[in-house]
Design a protein around this motif. Sequence first.
Motif, PDB file in Angstrom:
ATOM      1  N   SER A   1       0.830  -1.200   0.000  1.00 49.94           N
ATOM      2  CA  SER A   1       0.000   0.000   0.000  1.00 49.94           C
ATOM      3  C   SER A   1       0.866   1.253   0.000  1.00 49.94           C
ATOM      4  O   SER A   1       2.025   1.250   0.454  1.00 49.94           O
ATOM      5  N   ALA A   2       0.289   2.334  -0.476  1.00 51.37           N
ATOM      6  CA  ALA A   2       0.987   3.617  -0.445  1.00 51.37           C
ATOM      7  C   ALA A   2       1.307   4.021   0.987  1.00 51.37           C
ATOM      8  O   ALA A   2       2.362   4.603   1.263  1.00 51.37           O
TER       9      ALA A   2
ATOM     10  N   ILE B   1       4.434   2.191   2.215  1.00 55.24           N
ATOM     11  CA  ILE B   1       5.633   2.764   1.591  1.00 55.24           C
ATOM     12  C   ILE B   1       5.956   4.109   2.216  1.00 55.24           C
ATOM     13  O   ILE B   1       7.115   4.397   2.542  1.00 55.24           O
ATOM     14  N   ALA B   2       4.933   4.940   2.416  1.00 58.54           N
ATOM     15  CA  ALA B   2       5.143   6.268   2.988  1.00 58.54           C
ATOM     16  C   ALA B   2       5.679   6.185   4.406  1.00 58.54           C
ATOM     17  O   ALA B   2       6.466   7.042   4.844  1.00 58.54           O
ATOM     18  N   LEU B   3       5.281   5.149   5.167  1.00 61.74           N
ATOM     19  CA  LEU B   3       5.738   4.996   6.555  1.00 61.74           C
ATOM     20  C   LEU B   3       7.146   4.420   6.666  1.00 61.74           C
ATOM     21  O   LEU B   3       7.697   4.346   7.766  1.00 61.74           O
TER      22      LEU B   3
ATOM     23  N   ASP C   1      -4.995   6.373  -3.187  1.00 62.12           N
ATOM     24  CA  ASP C   1      -4.667   6.915  -1.871  1.00 62.12           C
ATOM     25  C   ASP C   1      -3.765   8.133  -2.088  1.00 62.12           C
ATOM     26  O   ASP C   1      -2.551   8.058  -1.872  1.00 62.12           O
ATOM     27  N   PRO C   2      -4.328   9.241  -2.533  1.00 66.33           N
ATOM     28  CA  PRO C   2      -3.495  10.371  -2.967  1.00 66.33           C
ATOM     29  C   PRO C   2      -2.499  10.880  -1.932  1.00 66.33           C
ATOM     30  O   PRO C   2      -1.326  11.094  -2.254  1.00 66.33           O
ATOM     31  N   ALA C   3      -2.948  11.089  -0.704  1.00 65.11           N
ATOM     32  CA  ALA C   3      -2.055  11.686   0.298  1.00 65.11           C
ATOM     33  C   ALA C   3      -0.860  10.782   0.568  1.00 65.11           C
ATOM     34  O   ALA C   3       0.293  11.244   0.605  1.00 65.11           O
ATOM     35  N   ASN C   4      -1.107   9.504   0.754  1.00 65.68           N
ATOM     36  CA  ASN C   4       0.000   8.588   1.025  1.00 65.68           C
ATOM     37  C   ASN C   4       0.847   8.344  -0.217  1.00 65.68           C
ATOM     38  O   ASN C   4       2.061   8.121  -0.110  1.00 65.68           O
TER      39      ASN C   4
END
Length: 586
Positions: free
Chosen positions: A115-116, A119-121, A165-168
């Motif tokens: 998930s985005a 990845i972002a975390l 999931d734009p923000a992430n």
Amino acid sequence: MGRPLQPLLLICVAAFACLGSAACAYDAPAPFETESHAFALDAIEADGVVLAGAYVPEWESAASLDALGAWGGGRMTFDGTFHQIYEGDGSTHHLLEEAWRAHSTPFANVMIDDSARAIALGDHDAGIRSFALGVKRWLDAGGGRSLILAPLQEMNGDWVPYGVDPANYRAAYRRVYDIFHELGVDSTQVRWAFAPNGWSTPPHRIADYYPGDDVVDLIAFSGYNFTQGHWSPVTEVAAGVVAELRDTVNDKIPYLIGQVGSGSAGGDKDAWMRDLFRFVAADPNLVGFVYFNFDKETDWLLVPGGEGSAGWRDGMAMAETQHEWPLTRWFQPGPLPFGPYAEAARTGDPCPEGRRCDTVGLVDGSAHLEVLDAIRPVRGETSLVFGNPGDVHLLGDWDCDGLRTPGIFRPATGEVALRNHLSTGPADVTFTFGDAGDIPLAGDFNGDGCETLAVYRPSEGRVFMKNTLTGGAADLAFYFGNPSDKPFVGDFDGDGVDTLGLHRESTGMVFLRNSNTQGNADASFYYGNPGDQLIAGDWDGDGIDTIAVYRPSTEVLYLRNENTPGNASHTLVIGRPERVLVARGM
């Protein structure tokens, strides 16, 4: 590859209303007859550059790219590749080196199967770092090695694990970018592509995913003619996406069609290929494409069953189609050396010395009018107030002295007020003409050197023209276009008579007629975006009026010196929201 592109909002099929007699202003219309005009790409005078590329399925892709280039008549500027961050150093190096051996710059799509948010975390930082080190080791081999990276492509679709999931996604993209930069990989080696699909899974739009100008060098969208029960012309696949990107994301950087392909069922694939090359050459932002030469959901292949696409070979033979390797000019410090609008926006006045050219007037919501004395960044202007807020303002040569002066049309009542001096003051001529809701137009409709009034009735697709500055019945009335078309006027063939042009926002098509009679367009082509205000004027003093668009989203006027699609010949930053009128150069 993600899910193939579905039908977009922009379907470039136009229809002209060919109706009955237009002898007087209020004749009842005869029954409709229509003639279909698809986007006439054969008429395009492509004046851009096309950098063509391809994806090839074989592991030994250098040989495949060489063979494709030999068959098609030219090498590929780009080799499309797909990567997983955990694929291993050997695979990364091999795929990139195969592209380089074929004299192609890798266009590398980078996927992460999570998930985005994960990845972002930072859940995949180790894998991203390992992949980045593998890329860096390949780059460090020298020889001008460079590539374009497209992290987490087609993020706006629900078919990828990191999608919708734009923000992430924005945070995940930046995380990949930051890790590469921490390792010392910069714009002299890697350029970064934002690579959405051409249509987005609701409720989000492409702009919602854009990670920012500081981390994006180019935009590379996907678009496919999937042909499952619906043949999608190139304009349907790409024109609406380009328009959306220009209006909502960034129109000052280059675009690639990062994945593109056409099946064969339901249409002429060779013609589609020719249209693809011409469309890219004609659009001011597009610099190239990477063709999806795979046998996957359908026969995307350029050489299916051993018989190759003649359309592809014709496109490769175009003068605009070029091969560049290495792309040295792309890999210099700072932003990409791109900006067709900026290149067109030359300093100084585009009007050649000794010629009389048209310029523009600007009207704000308070009835304040400014008339520019030239189309140039530093400009003199005449400022005045005429009419009331809510009036539709005009500029016309009402007294035949060669100078356009102000006028107004009051939409609720059809009242007209005209002034013969370029200054604030009372009206010199008043009368009533037209109905509530009509769109007023100023022009010389009979070639006598004096400008008069016409109104276009959007509900009917009908124009009513007067050859004198009086009320009463129209001297000419005829049908042209479809209800809701946006009208403008100009002398499109240089015969001294102003005639009607239309902008069909639903398709982006422009239609020009060279006589004030009913009939089909004498010219039609694609220019501008939905929401643009289209006008026509003699910008270079050659006696022929050509098109220009004012784009409120950028507050820029884009002028073209030919009635064809293509890049702007000149631009002028207006810098504030205005209505733009055509004025006579002084």
